[in-house]
Design a protein around this motif. Structure first.
Motif, PDB file in Angstrom:
ATOM      1  N   UNK A   1       0.848  -1.212   0.000  1.00 28.64           N
ATOM      2  CA  UNK A   1       0.000   0.000   0.000  1.00 28.64           C
ATOM      3  C   UNK A   1       0.873   1.249   0.000  1.00 28.64           C
ATOM      4  N   UNK A   2       1.949   1.228   0.783  1.00 30.77           N
ATOM      5  CA  UNK A   2       2.881   2.366   0.788  1.00 30.77           C
ATOM      6  C   UNK A   2       3.550   2.509  -0.575  1.00 30.77           C
ATOM      7  N   UNK A   3       3.933   1.379  -1.172  1.00 31.77           N
ATOM      8  CA  UNK A   3       4.571   1.412  -2.485  1.00 31.77           C
ATOM      9  C   UNK A   3       3.614   1.990  -3.531  1.00 31.77           C
ATOM     10  N   UNK A   4       2.347   1.601  -3.490  1.00 34.41           N
ATOM     11  CA  UNK A   4       1.365   2.116  -4.452  1.00 34.41           C
ATOM     12  C   UNK A   4       1.222   3.633  -4.332  1.00 34.41           C
TER      13      UNK A   4
ATOM     14  N   UNK B   1      -6.320  -3.605  -8.522  1.00 29.97           N
ATOM     15  CA  UNK B   1      -7.288  -2.516  -8.317  1.00 29.97           C
ATOM     16  C   UNK B   1      -6.873  -1.614  -7.163  1.00 29.97           C
ATOM     17  N   UNK B   2      -6.455  -2.218  -6.066  1.00 32.23           N
ATOM     18  CA  UNK B   2      -6.022  -1.426  -4.908  1.00 32.23           C
ATOM     19  C   UNK B   2      -4.781  -0.606  -5.257  1.00 32.23           C
ATOM     20  N   UNK B   3      -3.848  -1.201  -5.995  1.00 33.27           N
ATOM     21  CA  UNK B   3      -2.662  -0.461  -6.433  1.00 33.27           C
ATOM     22  C   UNK B   3      -3.088   0.754  -7.242  1.00 33.27           C
ATOM     23  N   UNK B   4      -3.973   0.539  -8.213  1.00 31.83           N
ATOM     24  CA  UNK B   4      -4.418   1.627  -9.090  1.00 31.83           C
ATOM     25  C   UNK B   4      -5.157   2.707  -8.314  1.00 31.83           C
ATOM     26  N   UNK B   5      -6.015   2.307  -7.401  1.00 29.04           N
ATOM     27  CA  UNK B   5      -6.794   3.296  -6.652  1.00 29.04           C
ATOM     28  C   UNK B   5      -5.915   4.089  -5.693  1.00 29.04           C
ATOM     29  N   UNK B   6      -4.946   3.432  -5.054  1.00 30.64           N
ATOM     30  CA  UNK B   6      -4.038   4.157  -4.158  1.00 30.64           C
ATOM     31  C   UNK B   6      -3.110   5.083  -4.944  1.00 30.64           C
ATOM     32  N   UNK B   7      -2.692   4.658  -6.130  1.00 31.12           N
ATOM     33  CA  UNK B   7      -1.761   5.448  -6.926  1.00 31.12           C
ATOM     34  C   UNK B   7      -2.454   6.545  -7.723  1.00 31.12           C
ATOM     35  N   UNK B   8      -3.622   6.246  -8.293  1.00 33.35           N
ATOM     36  CA  UNK B   8      -4.241   7.151  -9.259  1.00 33.35           C
ATOM     37  C   UNK B   8      -5.641   7.630  -8.877  1.00 33.35           C
ATOM     38  N   UNK B   9      -6.189   7.119  -7.786  1.00 36.69           N
ATOM     39  CA  UNK B   9      -7.509   7.547  -7.346  1.00 36.69           C
ATOM     40  C   UNK B   9      -8.601   7.208  -8.344  1.00 36.69           C
TER      41      UNK B   9
END
Length: 197
Positions: free
Chosen positions: A72-75, A99-107
């Motif tokens: 999560x921190x990396x994303x 999906x979680x990576x994308x949402x944490x990184x790009x909203x």
């Protein structure tokens, strides 16, 4: 967890880089190319909790390998790095770790694209082949001449699109495989390299 054999597809690497993370001057040159845009990035999901296993059901978060706290921190850090680039489309696999990576990184900019689904979640061989063909075509064409399109996905589908297996050293979690128009692989940046540039 079941792995399917690799499809026999034309390689995208002809005359291009081999899949392995780049460092030093090569990484700096690749970052400069990213800043100009006109590329497609296939971002592997961030770091996962390897104590979890996939059961192959898209709606079952508990039955999937999910992001770890480090992931999560990396994303979030990846999102900060990509925010400095001319972002175009952001598409993500519906599998929770992507999906979680994308949402944490790009909203809210991230849009779920079912054709980016991991191979273990695509039991139909014809559908898997169609998804890989779509990925192979999609990495050939950025949405605009100056755009950096980001596809958040998984290691095995990208390896299938490339026509060969990829290992963790080739394409670690959080890494970005960068493709020029026409599908030539320019190189792979590890998450820390992208964030530091």
């Amino acid at each position: 967890m079941r792995r399917r054999g690799f499809l026999l597809l034309p390689t995208l690497l002809a005359g291009g880089a081999q899949a392995a993370t780049v460092q030093g001057d090569a990484a700096a040159a690749l970052m400069a190319r990213l800043r100009r845009g006109g590329v497609v990035v296939v971002l592997r999901h961030a770091i996962t909790d390897r104590s979890q296993a996939d059961r192959g059901y898209l709606s079952d978060r508990a039955g999937q390998r999910n992001l770890s706290a480090a992931g999560r921190a990396q994303a979030r850090a990846l999102g900060q790095a990509f925010a400095r680039l001319p972002l175009g489309q952001v598409l993500t696999s519906p599998v929770f770790r992507a999906r979680d990576t994308a949402e944490l990184a790009f909203g809210a900019r991230a849009v779920v694209e079912p054709r980016l689904t991991a191979d273990d979640y695509t039991p139909d061989a014809a559908l898997l082949e169609a998804n890989i063909a779509w990925l192979r075509d999609r990495i050939r064409s950025p949405s605009a001449p100056d755009a950096v399109d980001v596809l958040v996905g998984h290691i095995v589908p990208l390896g299938m699109a490339l026509g060969r297996g990829l290992g963790q050293a080739d394409y670690p979690e959080g890494a970005s495989a960068i493709f020029a128009p026409g599908g030539r692989l320019l190189g792979v940046l590890a998450a820390g390299t992208l964030g530091a540039a």
